[in-house]
Each structure stands twice: as C-alpha cells, then as structure tokens.
Design an enzyme around this catalytic site. Structure first.
Site, PDB file in Angstrom:
ATOM      1  CD  GLU A   1      -2.819   1.286   2.369  1.00  0.00           C
ATOM      2  OE1 GLU A   1      -2.790   0.420   3.129  1.00  0.00           O
ATOM      3  OE2 GLU A   1      -3.367   2.130   2.426  1.00  0.00           O
TER       4      GLU A   1
ATOM      5  CE  LYS B   1      -6.094   0.028   1.548  1.00  0.00           C
ATOM      6  NZ  LYS B   1      -6.769  -0.479   2.727  1.00  0.00           N
TER       7      LYS B   1
ATOM      8  NE  ARG C   1      -9.982   7.610   6.435  1.00  0.00           N
ATOM      9  CZ  ARG C   1      -9.174   8.305   5.746  1.00  0.00           C
ATOM     10  NH1 ARG C   1      -9.034   9.785   6.119  1.00  0.00           N
ATOM     11  NH2 ARG C   1      -7.960   8.077   4.891  1.00  0.00           N
TER      12      ARG C   1
HETATM   13  P1  13P Z   1      -9.302   4.676   4.155  1.00  0.00           P
HETATM   14  O1  13P Z   1     -10.044   3.926   2.993  1.00  0.00           O
HETATM   15  O2  13P Z   1     -10.208   4.802   5.368  1.00  0.00           O
HETATM   16  O3  13P Z   1      -8.469   5.348   3.558  1.00  0.00           O
HETATM   17  O4  13P Z   1      -8.441   3.309   4.712  1.00  0.00           O
HETATM   18  C1  13P Z   1      -8.064   2.397   3.987  1.00  0.00           C
HETATM   19  C2  13P Z   1      -6.777   1.954   4.520  1.00  0.00           C
HETATM   20  O5  13P Z   1      -6.686   0.606   4.998  1.00  0.00           O
HETATM   21  C3  13P Z   1      -5.509   2.999   4.993  1.00  0.00           C
HETATM   22  O6  13P Z   1      -4.333   2.058   5.303  1.00  0.00           O
END
Ligand code: 13P
Length: 342
Positions: A181, A223, A296
C-alpha cells in the site's frame, strides 16, 4: 511445497481477495486512531467498546456476499466476540479471509521532517509466522507519500518502496499475500496532475523495488490511491475525470501479471468512493481486477448510527451492508446513485 506451489497458493488467495463483486474491509485502525474516531461521536474507547465495534461489522448478516477479506489489527486478531467465538473463526465461517496490518505506523523521515517513513520491519518474520498460525492469509503495510513544496523527495520514495519490498518478500516467504500500500495523500490543495505525477513516480519505483527483491507480482495485491485532486483543491474532478486519469496511469505502470488493485478511500466520502470505483470499472475490462479496500468509506456512517449502543447494532449493520453491496456493484461498473436509499 516447492516455490512454484507456494506462488500458486498465494495467487489463488490474491484472486479470492479481489473476486468480482467483492472487496476488502480495512478494519485495522490502531487503538489510537479508533480513539479519535470514537471521541468525535462521544464513545468511550476501551478494549470492550473496540471489540463491540468490530463485532458489529464482522457479524453483519450476509457480509461474505460482498466482503472477501477483512484487515485486522493486532488486538483484533486475538479478540473474541461477545459469544466467546474468535473473530478469526467467525470470519472464516462466513467465507471471509482474515488479514492483518503488520506495519507499526509512521515516523518522521530523517532529513525531511515533513515526510514520513513506515516502521515495523524489526521482528517482522517472527510476527508473520505467529499471525499465519492464527489464521491470517494476507497482510497489509501502508507507506504514505506527501505532496507539498518540493515534495515528495526522491529519497522519501526510495526509502518507502525499499521497505515495502522487504515487507512483501517477508510475507511471501511466510506464505502470506502482501497488500502493498503506497498512498499518495489527499491532504492539501494540489491538483489532479500533481497527484498523477507523484503517483507515477511512486508506483514505478514500487514495482522496480518489488522486482529487485524477487517478489512474485502475481502473489500480491496492490492497494493505492486513485488519481484525484487534494481535498482543498479549488478544482475538484468528476468520477469520469478521476477514472480517466487513474486508468491512464495504471495502463502505463501496472504489470499485467498483477492480479488486482484494491483502492483505499483516503478521505473521499462514502458516495464519492463508490461512484469513482464504479466509473473506473465501467471502462473495463482490464488485465487486473479493480476492487476496494476501504476503511472510512465502508464504516463511517455505520459508526455514527451505532453510537456505541447495543440497540443500534442492527441499523448500523444495515447501513454497512448497503455500502458493501454498493461497492460490490461498483467492482462491476453496475452501481448507480439512484440505488442509494434516502
Ligand atoms: P481508508 O479507506 O479510510 O483510506 O483506509 C484504508 C486503509 O486501510 C488505509 O491504510
């Protein structure tokens, strides 16, 4: 097991994570982040209230229809629901893959205090082994890239992608699918082209680093952020513009052998995150699955509706499963705004 069998297993799990019509719930907020979220709606943050919050989501009827996997936090993977059953078992029984956040948060970068690097490599192989023994099938590691005056710096990108590659390699060695990510943050007022430039530099460097570390690209999930203007940019973009910009970049930098990419929501509203994912998938098919791994954008309204009260669990679950279903439809480009309830 031979190396080849191991990669085949990782690939099969990665394919399950981004199965069509489904996506991942990121329920891996640290206790500190949960505390801030709870404080906003006036809920006391205790081990028990955090357990009740997770239980609401994990026991939502029908969760396995739209959610392929859940990213857990260290506390959560060890916790049980109020009936005494382990959360991991509850998820497995509904066909949802348990995953685990293994990074240990961010620290200021030496020499560039406005940028961050991610902590947590120390002792990682041992922790991965323990998590695999507890049932974790995949892991997550988040690196953040900041856009600003002279930012991101090349050295910040280089450090973060090097660490991401080391993490990904350790996961695959442990038989766990890494979610890699890199998140270009939406903070500030930069425009969509600044996001595109930073995302291109980051993703190109990510795949170079992964290849150098001998990470099997077909045994991981990416991601990342959509190519999108910052929250305070005066010129916001339509879902179509976001889809065009994101796909333009992905066609240039994502390897064909990548199984899938699951977006983070990053500060988009729930409806924006769904509409943007839908606009992207309307332009498919692509060589890779385009799914979601929202925190979120899957949980915010449900948290408000729950408000820490047992009598609100059912209505909060209905809100959550609706969002999961809408995002599931968006993975197929079949969502439309009129499916939202009033
Ligand atoms: P959000 O979708 O709230 O950005 O969170 C995803 C996530 O895992 C961030 O590390």
């Amino acid at each position: 097991m031979t190396g080849k069998d191991k990669i085949a297993d990782l690939k099969a799990t990665a394919e399950q994570m981004v199965a069509i019509g489904k996506g991942i719930l990121a329920a891996d907020e640290s206790s500190g982040t949960i505390e801030k979220k709870f404080a906003k709606v006036g809920i006391a943050c205790t081990e028990d209230s955090r357990r009740a919050y997770r239980e609401l989501f994990f026991t939502t009827p029908g969760i396995g229809k739209y959610i392929s996997g859940v990213i857990l936090y260290d506390e959560t993977i060890r916790q049980s629901a109020s009936n005494g059953e382990k959360f991991v078992t509850i998820l497995e029984n509904t066909g949802v893959l348990p995953g685990i956040k293994v990074d240990q948060g961010l620290k200021e970068m030496e020499g560039s205090p406005n940028e961050k690097v991610t902590k947590g490599l120390e002792g990682l192989p041992e922790r991965l082994k323990e998590y695999a023994g507890m049932g974790a099938r995949f892991a997550k590691w988040r690196a953040v890239i900041t856009i600003g005056d002279g930012l991101p710096t090349d050295s910040n990108i280089k450090q973060n992608v090097g660490i991401l590659a080391e993490y990904a390699r350790a996961c695959q060695d442990a038989g766990i699918v890494p979610i890699v990510e890199p998140e270009v943050l939406m903070d500030g007022s930069h425009d969509i082209s600044a996001c595109r430039d930073a995302s291109e530099m980051t993703l190109s460097a990510v795949f170079d680093a992964l290849r150098s570390a001998d990470v099997a690209i077909d045994g991981m999930i990416l991601k990342t952020n959509m190519v999108i203007p910052a929250k305070e940019c005066p010129k916001q973009a339509t879902p179509e513009e976001i889809a065009e910009a994101t796909l333009g970049l992905f066609r240039k930098v994502l390897p064909k052998e990548l199984v899938g990419q699951a977006f983070l929501s990053g500060g988009q509203s729930e409806l924006e995150a769904t509409a943007n994912l839908n606009a992207i998938n309307k332009r498919g098919p692509f060589p890779w699955k385009m799914s979601f791994s929202y925190g979120r954008a899957l949980q915010n309204s449900a948290l408000k509706a729950w408000n820490g009260k047992a009598e609100n669990v059912k209505s909060a679950q209905e809100i959550f499963i609706h969002r999961a279903e809408m995002n599931g439809l968006a993975t197929m480009g079949k969502y439309s705004k009129d499916m939202e309830e009033e």
